[in-house]
Design an enzyme around this catalytic site. Structure first.
Site, PDB file in Angstrom:
ATOM      1  N   ASP A  71       0.847  -1.189   0.000  1.00  0.00           N
ATOM      2  CA  ASP A  71       0.000   0.000   0.000  1.00  0.00           C
ATOM      3  C   ASP A  71       0.879   1.234   0.000  1.00  0.00           C
ATOM      4  O   ASP A  71       1.985   1.223   0.561  1.00  0.00           O
ATOM      5  CB  ASP A  71      -0.918   0.001   1.232  1.00  0.00           C
TER       6      ASP A  71
ATOM      7  N   GLU B 261       0.943   5.602   0.584  1.00  0.00           N
ATOM      8  CA  GLU B 261       0.316   6.859   0.987  1.00  0.00           C
ATOM      9  C   GLU B 261       0.955   7.962   0.152  1.00  0.00           C
ATOM     10  O   GLU B 261       2.184   7.996  -0.011  1.00  0.00           O
ATOM     11  CB  GLU B 261       0.513   7.143   2.486  1.00  0.00           C
TER      12      GLU B 261
ATOM     13  N   HIS C 145      -5.042   4.524   7.681  1.00  0.00           N
ATOM     14  CA  HIS C 145      -4.474   5.184   6.494  1.00  0.00           C
ATOM     15  C   HIS C 145      -2.962   5.366   6.611  1.00  0.00           C
ATOM     16  O   HIS C 145      -2.414   6.390   6.207  1.00  0.00           O
ATOM     17  CB  HIS C 145      -5.166   6.531   6.239  1.00  0.00           C
TER      18      HIS C 145
ATOM     19  N   ASP D 287      -2.622  -0.524   6.977  1.00  0.00           N
ATOM     20  CA  ASP D 287      -3.672  -0.804   5.986  1.00  0.00           C
ATOM     21  C   ASP D 287      -3.446  -2.133   5.283  1.00  0.00           C
ATOM     22  O   ASP D 287      -4.405  -2.836   4.928  1.00  0.00           O
ATOM     23  CB  ASP D 287      -3.728   0.328   4.956  1.00  0.00           C
TER      24      ASP D 287
END
Length: 314
Positions: free
Chosen positions: A13, A15, A160, A165
Site C-alpha cells: 500500500d 500513501e 491510512h 492498511d
C-alpha cells in the site's frame, strides 16, 4: 536484475499527497508491504518506510486528514531513489495484492521507478481485492471502501498508514473468504442471507387499520357521477375542507400487542381512540343520506344544497 518467480503474495500500500490541480503530480510519501505465505496466510516479512518527495511543497505543513503525514514527517525521510532497491526486491517476481492497487498503487510505483531511470518491478500475478470482493462478496458493507469493510467485520478503524492498511487488507480478505466458504457449504441456508439482513423492513398494514374508503374520497366519487359539474366542484371543495382524511379516522387496532409486522417507526395505536366527527358506526347511514340528497340535487338551489350538506357533516 530480475528476481526469480515466486508464489509468495506481497500485499502493499502507498500513501501519497493529494494533488490540488491537474498540473501537480502524485508523490509517494510512504510505502508498506507484507509478504504472506499463500498456503498458511502467515506473515513472512514486512517493510515500511516514509519517503521524502522531490517537491516538499506538495506536502502540507499540517498533518493531512487522511493519513496524518505532514511536511515535517517526511523532511528527514529517505528519497525514493534511496529505498528503490529494497522496494524492488520485495515486489519483483511475487504475486501483488492490495485494495485498488491496479488503478492506483501499481501506476504510482511504475511512475516512481521511471522518474529515477530504473526498471520497475513486475508481478507474476496481481490480485486486486476491490474488484474481486465487489464481484464475490458484494456491497454488504454499504460500499467497497476498506474502512467500510473493516467496520462491517468489527476490525477497527482504518489508520491510512501503509503497513497498518496492508495488515487490515489481509484480515478483511480472510473474513470475506470465510463468509463465502460458509455460504458455499450450505447455500440453502446461508445463500443471500445478507440481503435479507440489510434490506429495509417492509411496513405492512395491520388488519385493525384496514378501513372503508375515506368519506371525502367516497363522496367526491359520488358527486362526479351523479351531480352537475357546478355542484360537484363546489361540494368537493366543501367536503375536503370539513371531512377528515383516512389518517384521522384510525380506530382501535385489533392487532396483537407484540405484532412484529408493524414497523418500529409507526406509533402504537393500541387501546387508543381518536375523536371522529360522527359515530364510527354511522358511515354507511350518512353515505346513504348523501346519495338521497344528490338524487334530488338537480331540483334544489345550490345554496340550500350546500347548507344542507354542511348540517349533515356536522
Amino acid at each position: 536484475m530480475k528476481s526469480e518467480m515466486s508464489n509468495e503474495v506481497v500485499f502493499f500500500d502507498l500513501e501519497t499527497n493529494v494533488p490540488k490541480n491537474p498540473t501537480q503530480k502524485f508523490w509517494i510519501l510512504e510505502f508498506g508491504a507484507m509478504v504472506v505465505c499463500p498456503q498458511k496466510l502467515v506473515e513472512l516479512e514486512s517493510y515500511c518506510t516514509l519517503i521524502r518527495p522531490g517537491d516538499l511543497s506538495a506536502v502540507g505543513v499540517n498533518p493531512a486528514r487522511c493519513h496524518g503525514i505532514s511536511r515535517g514527517t517526511v523532511l528527514e525521510a529517505p528519497s525514493f531513489e534511496e529505498v528503490a532497491d529494497k522496494i524492488f526486491k520485495i515486489l519483483d517476481g511475487r504475486i501483488w495484492a492490495g485494495h485498488n492497487i491496479r488503478r492506483f498503487d501499481c501506476v504510482r510505483i511504475r511512475e516512481a521507478f521511471k522518474e529515477i531511470g530504473r526498471v520497475a518491478p513486475e508481478p507474476v500475478a496481481l490480485i486486486d481485492s476491490l474488484p474481486v470482493l465487489s464481484d464475490k462478496f458484494g456491497r454488504r458493507a454499504g460500499d467497497m471502501k476498506m474502512a467500510s469493510l473493516a467496520n462491517y467485520f468489527g476490525l477497527g478503524e482504518q489508520k491510512h498508514r501503509s503497513l497498518d492498511d496492508v495488515r487490515m487488507n489481509l484480515e478483511v480478505v480472510k473474513h470475506c473468504a470465510t463468509v463465502l466458504f460458509l455460504e458455499s457449504a450450505i447455500p440453502s441456508v446461508l445463500k443471500d442471507q445478507w440481503k435479507q439482513d440489510i434490506s429495509p423492513s417492509i411496513t405492512t398494514r395491520s388488519r385493525g387499520n384496514v378501513m372503508e374508503p375515506s368519506i371525502s374520497s367516497t363522496m367526491s366519487q359520488k358527486l362526479h357521477q351523479e351531480a352537475p359539474s357546478s355542484i360537484s366542484s363546489t361540494m368537493n371543495k366543501k367536503l375536503h375542507q370539513e371531512a377528515p382524511p383516512i389518517s384521522m379516522m384510525t380506530t382501535r387496532s385489533r392487532s396483537k400487542p407484540n405484532n412484529e409486522e408493524t414497523s418500529r417507526k409507526s406509533p402504537s395505536v393500541l387501546n387508543r381512540r381518536r375523536v371522529v366527527p360522527y359515530p364510527t358506526g354511522s358511515l354507511g347511514q350518512m353515505t346513504e343520506k348523501v346519495k338521497n340528497m344528490l338524487r334530488d340535487a338537480r331540483n334544489t338551489p345550490l345554496n340550500n344544497l350546500l347548507r344542507h350538506s354542511h348540517t349533515l357533516l356536522r
